[in-house]
Design a protein around this motif. Structure first.
Motif, PDB file in Angstrom:
ATOM      1  N   PHE A  15       2.676  -1.063 -40.484  1.00  0.00           N
ATOM      2  CA  PHE A  15       2.016  -1.327 -41.604  1.00  0.00           C
ATOM      3  C   PHE A  15       2.567  -0.584 -43.083  1.00  0.00           C
ATOM      4  O   PHE A  15       2.527  -1.050 -44.177  1.00  0.00           O
ATOM      5  N   ALA A  16       2.653   0.895 -42.712  1.00  0.00           N
ATOM      6  CA  ALA A  16       2.643   1.719 -43.881  1.00  0.00           C
ATOM      7  C   ALA A  16       4.034   1.414 -44.551  1.00  0.00           C
ATOM      8  O   ALA A  16       4.378   1.519 -45.845  1.00  0.00           O
ATOM      9  N   ALA A  17       5.044   0.996 -43.706  1.00  0.00           N
ATOM     10  CA  ALA A  17       6.417   0.794 -44.229  1.00  0.00           C
ATOM     11  C   ALA A  17       6.674  -0.600 -44.861  1.00  0.00           C
ATOM     12  O   ALA A  17       7.580  -0.900 -45.578  1.00  0.00           O
ATOM     13  N   ALA A  18       6.216  -1.643 -44.143  1.00  0.00           N
ATOM     14  CA  ALA A  18       6.567  -2.938 -44.389  1.00  0.00           C
ATOM     15  C   ALA A  18       5.265  -3.644 -44.445  1.00  0.00           C
ATOM     16  O   ALA A  18       4.583  -4.561 -43.552  1.00  0.00           O
ATOM     17  N   ARG A  19       4.525  -3.556 -45.650  1.00  0.00           N
ATOM     18  CA  ARG A  19       3.042  -3.980 -45.641  1.00  0.00           C
ATOM     19  C   ARG A  19       3.076  -5.680 -45.825  1.00  0.00           C
ATOM     20  O   ARG A  19       2.188  -6.314 -44.967  1.00  0.00           O
ATOM     21  N   ARG A  20       4.134  -6.462 -46.354  1.00  0.00           N
ATOM     22  CA  ARG A  20       4.040  -7.591 -46.641  1.00  0.00           C
ATOM     23  C   ARG A  20       4.272  -8.395 -45.321  1.00  0.00           C
ATOM     24  O   ARG A  20       3.581  -9.450 -44.876  1.00  0.00           O
ATOM     25  N   ARG A  21       5.405  -7.948 -44.491  1.00  0.00           N
ATOM     26  CA  ARG A  21       5.679  -8.728 -43.289  1.00  0.00           C
ATOM     27  C   ARG A  21       4.501  -8.438 -42.381  1.00  0.00           C
ATOM     28  O   ARG A  21       4.209  -9.108 -41.428  1.00  0.00           O
ATOM     29  N   SER A  22       4.061  -7.239 -42.364  1.00  0.00           N
ATOM     30  CA  SER A  22       2.848  -6.763 -41.549  1.00  0.00           C
ATOM     31  C   SER A  22       1.647  -7.696 -41.511  1.00  0.00           C
ATOM     32  O   SER A  22       1.170  -8.196 -40.808  1.00  0.00           O
ATOM     33  N   LEU A  23       1.124  -7.878 -42.886  1.00  0.00           N
ATOM     34  CA  LEU A  23       0.096  -8.694 -43.353  1.00  0.00           C
ATOM     35  C   LEU A  23       0.288 -10.086 -42.954  1.00  0.00           C
ATOM     36  O   LEU A  23      -0.447 -10.943 -42.561  1.00  0.00           O
ATOM     37  N   LEU A  24       1.637 -10.522 -42.821  1.00  0.00           N
ATOM     38  CA  LEU A  24       2.131 -11.879 -42.794  1.00  0.00           C
ATOM     39  C   LEU A  24       1.882 -12.313 -41.235  1.00  0.00           C
ATOM     40  O   LEU A  24       1.165 -13.266 -40.906  1.00  0.00           O
ATOM     41  N   ALA A  25       2.502 -11.227 -40.536  1.00  0.00           N
ATOM     42  CA  ALA A  25       2.267 -11.398 -39.064  1.00  0.00           C
ATOM     43  C   ALA A  25       0.818 -11.352 -38.796  1.00  0.00           C
ATOM     44  O   ALA A  25       0.387 -12.176 -37.809  1.00  0.00           O
ATOM     45  N   LEU A  26      -0.001 -10.623 -39.282  1.00  0.00           N
ATOM     46  CA  LEU A  26      -1.421 -10.209 -39.094  1.00  0.00           C
ATOM     47  C   LEU A  26      -1.915 -11.588 -39.249  1.00  0.00           C
ATOM     48  O   LEU A  26      -3.119 -12.240 -38.635  1.00  0.00           O
ATOM     49  N   ALA A  27      -1.793 -12.242 -40.418  1.00  0.00           N
ATOM     50  CA  ALA A  27      -2.483 -13.573 -40.908  1.00  0.00           C
ATOM     51  C   ALA A  27      -1.864 -14.722 -40.120  1.00  0.00           C
ATOM     52  O   ALA A  27      -2.747 -15.690 -39.728  1.00  0.00           O
ATOM     53  N   SER A  28      -0.530 -14.570 -39.591  1.00  0.00           N
ATOM     54  CA  SER A  28      -0.149 -15.769 -38.757  1.00  0.00           C
ATOM     55  C   SER A  28      -0.711 -15.666 -37.375  1.00  0.00           C
ATOM     56  O   SER A  28      -0.755 -16.768 -36.651  1.00  0.00           O
ATOM     57  N   VAL A  29      -1.355 -14.677 -37.021  1.00  0.00           N
ATOM     58  CA  VAL A  29      -2.272 -14.648 -35.675  1.00  0.00           C
ATOM     59  C   VAL A  29      -3.546 -14.996 -35.723  1.00  0.00           C
ATOM     60  O   VAL A  29      -4.119 -15.623 -35.120  1.00  0.00           O
ATOM     61  N   VAL A  30      -4.236 -14.431 -36.920  1.00  0.00           N
ATOM     62  CA  VAL A  30      -5.612 -14.235 -37.044  1.00  0.00           C
ATOM     63  C   VAL A  30      -6.003 -15.690 -37.655  1.00  0.00           C
ATOM     64  O   VAL A  30      -7.299 -16.313 -37.375  1.00  0.00           O
ATOM     65  N   VAL A  31      -5.550 -16.232 -38.730  1.00  0.00           N
ATOM     66  CA  VAL A  31      -5.907 -17.618 -39.266  1.00  0.00           C
ATOM     67  C   VAL A  31      -5.948 -18.836 -38.617  1.00  0.00           C
ATOM     68  O   VAL A  31      -6.985 -19.530 -38.459  1.00  0.00           O
ATOM     69  N   PRO A  32      -4.847 -19.040 -37.699  1.00  0.00           N
ATOM     70  CA  PRO A  32      -5.203 -20.071 -36.657  1.00  0.00           C
ATOM     71  C   PRO A  32      -6.293 -19.902 -35.832  1.00  0.00           C
ATOM     72  O   PRO A  32      -6.739 -20.981 -35.264  1.00  0.00           O
ATOM     73  N   ILE A  33      -6.536 -18.568 -35.152  1.00  0.00           N
ATOM     74  CA  ILE A  33      -7.517 -18.466 -34.476  1.00  0.00           C
ATOM     75  C   ILE A  33      -8.815 -18.827 -34.939  1.00  0.00           C
ATOM     76  O   ILE A  33      -9.711 -19.413 -34.295  1.00  0.00           O
ATOM     77  N   VAL A  34      -9.115 -18.257 -36.244  1.00  0.00           N
ATOM     78  CA  VAL A  34     -10.200 -18.658 -37.030  1.00  0.00           C
ATOM     79  C   VAL A  34     -10.515 -19.991 -37.232  1.00  0.00           C
ATOM     80  O   VAL A  34     -11.648 -20.799 -37.066  1.00  0.00           O
ATOM     81  N   PHE A  35      -9.397 -20.600 -37.766  1.00  0.00           N
ATOM     82  CA  PHE A  35      -9.459 -22.050 -37.728  1.00  0.00           C
ATOM     83  C   PHE A  35      -9.807 -22.814 -36.326  1.00  0.00           C
ATOM     84  O   PHE A  35     -10.512 -23.898 -36.527  1.00  0.00           O
ATOM     85  N   LEU A  36      -9.243 -22.696 -35.408  1.00  0.00           N
ATOM     86  CA  LEU A  36      -9.387 -22.992 -34.183  1.00  0.00           C
ATOM     87  C   LEU A  36     -11.047 -23.000 -33.669  1.00  0.00           C
ATOM     88  O   LEU A  36     -11.640 -24.071 -33.235  1.00  0.00           O
TER      89      LEU A  36
END
Length: 96
Positions: free
Chosen positions: A70-91
């Motif tokens: 997260f400290a070095a690659a924030r955008r990709r890190s947040l994209l990976a986090l959102a790609s895991v969490v958002v579908p779970i919340v949706f389901l």
């Protein structure tokens, strides 16, 4: 491993994890043919469970790598986090 490489691997693991988890769940739907032996059905159930668990481990590993980078690659890190969490919340929202 560099943070940039960890973030890239996290994104790859998200895609792989969701594909494996989807296959593991969807392969259990439907009824087997009456002529299929019980041992074959049990074997397929074990394979599906193993694929599903590997998919979940890929998703957890992606979250870990995302946090690690997260400290070095924030955008990709947040994209990976959102790609895991958002579908779970949706389901989960669909269940309630």
């Amino acid at each position: 491993m560099s943070a940039s490489r960890s973030a890239n691997l996290a994104l790859v693991l998200v895609v792989l994890g969701w594909l494996l988890a989807y296959y593991g769940v969807m392969s259990q739907f439907g009824d087997p043919a009456p002529s299929v032996a019980r041992s074959v059905i049990e074997s397929q159930r074990h394979v599906s469970l193993a694929v599903w668990l590997i998919g979940l481990m890929c998703l957890v590993g992606s979250l870990w790598l995302s946090g690690r980078s997260f400290a070095a690659a924030r955008r990709r890190s947040l994209l990976a986090l959102a790609s895991v969490v958002v579908p779970i919340v949706f389901l989960l929202a669909q269940l309630y």
